[in-house]
Write a protein that holds these residues in place. Structure first.
Motif, PDB file in Angstrom:
ATOM      1  N   GLU A  88       0.637  -1.307   0.028  1.00 30.18           N
ATOM      2  CA  GLU A  88      -0.022   0.107   0.068  1.00 30.18           C
ATOM      3  C   GLU A  88       0.821   1.315   0.095  1.00 30.18           C
ATOM      4  N   VAL A 110      -4.925   5.972   7.427  1.00 27.95           N
ATOM      5  CA  VAL A 110      -6.115   5.027   6.761  1.00 27.95           C
ATOM      6  C   VAL A 110      -6.324   3.864   7.819  1.00 27.95           C
ATOM      7  N   TYR A 111      -5.323   3.058   8.256  1.00 22.30           N
ATOM      8  CA  TYR A 111      -5.345   2.037   9.266  1.00 22.30           C
ATOM      9  C   TYR A 111      -6.018   2.620  10.692  1.00 22.30           C
ATOM     10  N   GLU A 112      -5.542   3.803  10.876  1.00 14.64           N
ATOM     11  CA  GLU A 112      -5.981   4.189  12.176  1.00 14.64           C
ATOM     12  C   GLU A 112      -7.678   4.812  12.148  1.00 14.64           C
ATOM     13  N   GLU A 113      -8.039   5.303  10.901  1.00 14.38           N
ATOM     14  CA  GLU A 113      -9.409   5.487  10.717  1.00 14.38           C
ATOM     15  C   GLU A 113     -10.140   4.154  10.750  1.00 14.38           C
ATOM     16  N   LEU A 114      -9.592   3.241  10.152  1.00 11.20           N
ATOM     17  CA  LEU A 114     -10.259   2.026  10.120  1.00 11.20           C
ATOM     18  C   LEU A 114     -10.379   1.270  11.450  1.00 11.20           C
ATOM     19  N   PHE A 115      -9.389   1.423  12.247  1.00 11.26           N
ATOM     20  CA  PHE A 115      -9.315   0.988  13.557  1.00 11.26           C
ATOM     21  C   PHE A 115     -10.514   1.629  14.558  1.00 11.26           C
ATOM     22  N   SER A 116     -10.637   3.080  14.343  1.00  7.62           N
ATOM     23  CA  SER A 116     -11.550   3.708  14.940  1.00  7.62           C
ATOM     24  C   SER A 116     -12.901   3.418  14.908  1.00  7.62           C
ATOM     25  N   GLU A 117     -13.224   2.721  13.603  1.00  2.77           N
ATOM     26  CA  GLU A 117     -14.529   2.285  13.393  1.00  2.77           C
ATOM     27  C   GLU A 117     -14.932   0.922  14.017  1.00  2.77           C
ATOM     28  N   MET A 118     -13.739   0.233  14.472  1.00  2.84           N
ATOM     29  CA  MET A 118     -14.066  -1.286  14.837  1.00  2.84           C
ATOM     30  C   MET A 118     -14.461  -1.032  16.291  1.00  2.84           C
ATOM     31  N   ASN A 124      -8.135  -5.066  19.361  1.00  3.17           N
ATOM     32  CA  ASN A 124      -7.921  -4.222  18.445  1.00  3.17           C
ATOM     33  C   ASN A 124      -7.117  -2.859  18.768  1.00  3.17           C
TER      34      ASN A 124
END
Ligand code: PEP
Ligand code: MG
Length: 575
Positions: A88, A110-118, A124
């Protein structure tokens, strides 16, 4: 020679070569980038360098702390070996017009954003913390900046730092560190406490040390005085000889005290006082037992969580059970996780708070993250089969919190029963008195608890409203304030009325000047830094309980801490 003064966090006298610990600067100019191929090449190199570094730390940690700690970095290694993650970043570089550093940070976001939605569960949270850590490592390597890591130190190091956190100290290379000195930090900051439990001489609150000391300077830490630390940088031969002699005298006195470690701790008129140790790990317990510890009054379990990932039920069970077995029937008070304040658990990646010491700390955090709490409680109930384990809850400010904690103990016991796992469902449960509210409620709390133990580090902080870690206001952190002594007296009396014992496990219990006062106020157990056990026993044997009561009564009737200290000095001279 340069001489500086600081605060003695952990006593002793030691010398070695300065190891300057400074977090690397990770800033860069985003407009300075090369062709995509060149940026990709830099990224590949930074990945390999990071892998080599991790491998080295992993091996060093496994060697010094045992196999189980080496795995902490396995998760981070997995990120480096994950081709998709690297791809990536490479894809972004293919798009051109950015440097590898910026591409790496963009992918991380991007990953940080993804994790914040989990879901915000501990798994996590841990994964994101690992990712953040490894990205920082790669970024530093991209920038070609040197890693400063306390887990691998040159021999005979004195670590010099602006500030250290408990996680830094927990990682410190114990083989090679001789002591440390920090510019910031107060006497009861957790890094100071950790140093004490490792019997590692340490000075905190030493203004100017970062400017004055340079790499490899010869540094002497003269920390024989319990309050003022004397730090010498490159002493001349005369001063060095004088310090060498002082060090020999100090070691000799320690040796004499050590020979008395097994004497019974009883006043001259027969009042028994239990002397326990404060520990943060199994290593500390081994060390404490060498100093004569027969019981533990405070096992700070959060230190098991500061090194890296979160220990699960099995790992915690093994540690607690092992500690109980080692103590061979001796009392082992295990405090449940006390995260928050200055104890940051990176693996939990908790949001920053404006006022961490008044925030989600201690029992409050455990009541919020119940899976974390229940895991620990199950481990404790199982381990309680192996010895005299007692569970203690930190930062209690109302009876309701204690009752909710008790309910969760019952739930942990029910979970274990449902799984058919052997455990002790009802070990003694105690309350830490660390807040003014707990002092005023000591009667109700000690009615429902099996024991109370005063955490005077926090109690002082909250009674006097002064941040325990801030060296700027350390003069307001008045350990001998009559307000605090009266709070101790109130608590001890309330416990006695309810037929329970009251202890002190804060640093005050390790302060020779405070000991007769605490005993006289009715405290029956003192939990102290391991290396201070012999001297505490010897000191108590030299006093009668009647004299301690007189001293305590007089000291708490005075109006200021200066008066208390002046009075105690004379009382000591005439004792
Ligand atoms: C205290 O507050 O006195 C105490 C023993 O707990 P800690 O220092 O870990 O906050
Ligand atoms: Mg505390």
């Amino acid at each position: 020679m340069k001489a500086l003064a600081g605060l003695t966090a952990s006593p002793g006298i030691t010398s070695g070569k300065a190891f300057i610990f400074r977090a690397p600067d990770l800033s860069y100019d985003p407009s300075g980038f090369g062709k995509p191929e060149a940026e990709k090449e830099r990224l590949e190199q930074a990945f390999s360098l990071s892998k080599a570094e991790l491998e080295k730390i992993k091996n060093a940690l496994s060697g010094s702390l045992g196999e189980e700690y080496g795995h902490i970095f396995r998760a981070q290694m997995t990120v480096l070996e994950d081709d998709d993650f690297k791809q990536e970043i490479l894809d972004r570089l293919d798009e051109g017009s950015c440097r590898a550093e910026a591409a790496l940070e963009a992918v991380y976001r991007v990953y940080e954003e993804l994790f914040s939605e989990m879901e915000e569960d501990s798994y996590n949270v841990q994964r994101l913390a690992d990712l953040a850590d490894i990205c920082k490592r790669v970024l530093r390597n991209l920038l070609g900046r040197e890693e400063i890591n306390l887990s691998v130190l040159p021999p005979e190091s004195i670590v010099v730092a602006e500030e250290l956190f408990p996680s830094d100290t927990a990682m410190m290379d114990r083989e090679n560190v001789r002591g440390f000195v920090t510019e910031k930090g107060g006497l009861t900051s957790h890094v100071a406490i950790l140093a004490k439990s490792l019997s590692l001489p340490a000075a905190v609150g030493t203004p100017g040390i970062m400017n004055q000391a340079e790499k490899n300077d010869f540094i002497v830490l003269d920390l024989r005085d319990f309050e003022t630390a004397h730090i010498y940088i490159n002493p001349g031969s005369e001063k060095k000889a004088e310090l060498d002699q002082a060090a020999r005298g100090y070691r000799q006195r320690q040796k004499e005290l050590l020979a008395m470690k097994d004497l019974e701790c009883v006043t001259s008129d027969g009042r028994k006082i239990v002397i326990s140790a404060n520990i943060g790990s199994l290593d500390d317990l081994v060390n404490a037992m060498e100093f004569g510890a027969k019981s533990v009054g405070l096992f700070r379990t959060e230190f098991l969580f500061l090194r890296g990932d979160l220990p699960g039920e099995e790992e915690q069970y093994r540690v607690y059970a092992e500690a109980a077995k080692k103590l061979n029937g001796g009392m082992l008070i295990i405090r449940t996780l006390d995260i928050g304040g200055d104890k940051e658990v990176k693996a939990l990646a908790l949001p920053k708070e404006e006022n961490p010491f008044l925030g989600l700390r201690g029992i409050r955090l455990c009541l919020k993250y119940q899976d974390l709490f229940l895991t620990q409680l199950r481990a404790l109930l199982r381990a309680a089969l192996h010895g005299d384990i007692r569970i203690m809850f930190p930062m209690i400010s109302s009876l309701l919190e204690f009752r909710r904690a008790k309910e969760l103990v019952a739930r942990a016991a029910a979970d274990l029963a449902a799984k058919g796992l052997e455990h002790r469902p009802d070990p003694p449960l105690g309350v830490m008195v660390e807040t003014p509210a707990a002092v005023f409620l000591a009667d109700e709390l000690s009615r429902e608890a099996s024991f109370v133990s005063m955490g005077t580090n926090d109690l002082t902080q909250y009674v006097l409203s002064v941040d325990r870690g801030n060296e700027e206001i350390s003069s307001y952190y008045r350990t001998f304030s009559p307000a605090l002594l009266r709070a101790v007296g109130l608590t001890a009396r309330a416990a006695e009325k309810n037929g329970k014992w009251a202890g002190v496990c804060g640093e005050l219990a390790s302060n020779p000047m405070a000991i007769p006062v605490l005993v006289g106020l009715g405290v029956e157990e003192l939990s102290v830094a391991p290396q201070l056990i012999p001297q505490t026993i010897v000191q108590i044997r030299g006093f009668s309980y009647a004299a301690c009561r007189d001293i305590a009564e007089k000291a708490s009737s005075l109006a200021t801490d200066e008066e208390v200290k002046a009075f105690l000095k004379t009382a000591f001279r005439s004792a």
